[in-house]
Design an enzyme around this catalytic site. Structure first.
Site, PDB file in Angstrom:
ATOM      1  N   TYR A 138      56.366  41.773  47.819  1.00 55.92           N
ATOM      2  CA  TYR A 138      56.204  40.991  46.596  1.00 55.92           C
ATOM      3  C   TYR A 138      56.903  39.638  46.682  1.00 55.92           C
ATOM      4  CZ  TYR A 138      54.098  44.610  43.646  1.00 55.92           C
ATOM      5  OH  TYR A 138      53.242  45.529  43.085  1.00 55.92           O
ATOM      6  N   LYS A 180      56.742  53.291  56.471  1.00 53.42           N
ATOM      7  CA  LYS A 180      55.622  53.256  57.414  1.00 53.42           C
ATOM      8  C   LYS A 180      56.213  52.871  58.766  1.00 53.42           C
ATOM      9  CE  LYS A 180      51.216  53.367  58.493  1.00 53.42           C
ATOM     10  NZ  LYS A 180      50.422  54.615  58.511  1.00 53.42           N
ATOM     11  N   ASP A 238      51.450  57.052  53.995  1.00 54.30           N
ATOM     12  CA  ASP A 238      50.095  57.613  53.907  1.00 54.30           C
ATOM     13  C   ASP A 238      50.149  59.140  53.746  1.00 54.30           C
ATOM     14  OD1 ASP A 238      51.106  57.661  56.479  1.00 54.30           O
ATOM     15  OD2 ASP A 238      49.231  57.120  57.479  1.00 54.30           O
ATOM     16  N   ASP A 268      51.200  54.781  40.615  1.00 54.29           N
ATOM     17  CA  ASP A 268      49.890  54.871  39.952  1.00 54.29           C
ATOM     18  C   ASP A 268      49.231  56.191  40.332  1.00 54.29           C
ATOM     19  OD1 ASP A 268      50.152  52.339  38.815  1.00 54.29           O
ATOM     20  OD2 ASP A 268      48.094  51.754  39.315  1.00 54.29           O
TER      21      ASP A 268
END
Ligand code: IPM
Ligand code: MG
Length: 363
Positions: A141, A191, A223, A251
């Site tokens: 971000y 990751k 993932d 989410d």
């Protein structure tokens, strides 16, 4: 007691859900003898339209003078032009950064009466009670370079996922501290099979774990984590992860709880303890298509007020009263559209707020 709260309603359904959260806050004040001084400020699209910036210096200063910030939602199609110099979301990124709110706590609880309101099998999601700690002021971000440009090969765009040792350490410590107060299990999500910032993240998490021998640390690739959330969500207790991963995973996790309209959040500048400044907001967006129709579910924002009472004001009893009131109203079968199920009673934003506020007065 008396508290100053900056209220930034924002755009879309923001003002509607904030109105209900304020209603509930007032009910708490009346019932428990507290005075909440509310100071309104502009953020997001409405701030761009009125002041030409998504977050003005005055608003930032006003927020910093308060004990906490209550925020609705921001953004909408009106301000979506990718070529625009300023976007509503810049206001949110700015307030988080300027107030140093690097620790975003996003609890996900599946309430038993809602386990039939989701698309997932009730037996898979029953009992889910986890918390995602999302790093909020670093990573993709904010990392530099972050820009678009044009060269001989055409248009280019870049964002940078960058983390310093200090940034990783402080958020991972929040994870361990919270894990200590719960099931003593921490899942660090990264990751690390591909990203350098993740390899550093994993290394530091492992190093810090030496200070917390009572907490079991597990590393998980993002993932795989996304898959586990659907497959075996009850396996998780406390998760800690990078900004973008946390955004996406929460989410996804909201679908366990029934709806985005159910999940609150707290953004803090350190490990939760004592009375500390914080920003409280639902995890959902401004849902422009639902705005102005008395449709939106205000529970995420109302539950964010409960988190504010707990983490910024040390009012645990009052926080619990809000959470109990939400549960009571859901047990009485009232539902907004997003969590509606057969045989339940459909209510709008205002009615849901009224019902919850009334239950607080009864306690
Ligand atoms: C959230 C939202 C924000 C984010 C948007 C509105 C900028 O999705 O709080 O999760 O990405 O952080
Ligand atoms: Mg998000």
């Amino acid at each position: 007691m008396e508290f100053d709260i900056a209220v930034l309603a924002g755009d879309g359904i923001g003002p509607e859900v904030i109105a209900e959260a304020v209603k509930v806050l007032k009910a708490v004040g009346e019932n428990y003898g507290h005075i909440f001084h509310l100071r309104q400020g502009l953020i997001g699209g409405i701030a761009i339209d009125t002041l030409g910036t998504a977050l003005s210096e005055e608003t930032v200063n006003m927020c910093k003078q308060c004990d906490a910030i209550l925020l609705g939602a921001l953004g909408g199609p009106k301000w979506d032009d990718p070529k625009a110099k300023v976007h509503p979301e810049d206001g949110l990124l700015d307030i988080r950064k300027k107030c140093k709110l690097f620790a975003n706590l996003r609890p996900v609880k599946v309430l038993p009466m809602l386990s039939n309101s989701t698309n997932l099998k009730p037996e898979v999601i029953r009992g889910v009670d986890l918390i995602v700690i999302r790093e909020l002021t670093g990573g993709l971000y904010y990392g530099q370079p972050k820009k678009q440009w044009r060269n001989s090969e055409g248009r280019q765009g870049v964002d940078t996922m960058a983390y310093s040792e200090a940034e990783i350490e402080r958020i991972v410590r929040v994870g361990f501290e919270l894990a200590r107060t719960r099931a003593k299990k921490l899942t660090s999500v990264d990751k690390a099979n591909v990203l350098q910032s993740s390899r550093l993240w994993r290394q530091i998490a492992t190093e810090i774990s030496a200070d917390y021998p009572d907490v079991e640390l597990e590393h998980m690739l993002v993932d795989a984590c996304a898959m586990r959330f659907i497959q075996h969500p009850t396996e998780f207790d406390v998760l800690v992860t990078e900004n973008t991963f946390g955004d996406i995973l929460t989410d996804e996790a909201s679908m366990l709880a029934g709806s985005m309209g159910m999940l609150p959040s707290a953004s803090l500048a350190g490990i939760p303890k004592g009375r500390a400044f914080g920003l409280y907001e639902p995890i959902h967006g401004s849902a422009p298509r639902r705005a102005g129709q008395n449709l939106a579910n205000p529970i995420a924002t109302i539950s964010s007020v409960a988190m504010m009472l707990r983490y910024s004001f040390e009012l645990d009893v009052e926080a619990q009263a809000i959470e109990n009131a939400v549960i009571a109203v859901l047990e009485e079968d009232y539902r907004t559209y997003d969590i509606m199920a057969e045989g339940k009673i459909k209510v709008g934003t205002r009615e849901m707020g009224d019902l919850i506020a009334q239950r607080i007065k009864c306690q």
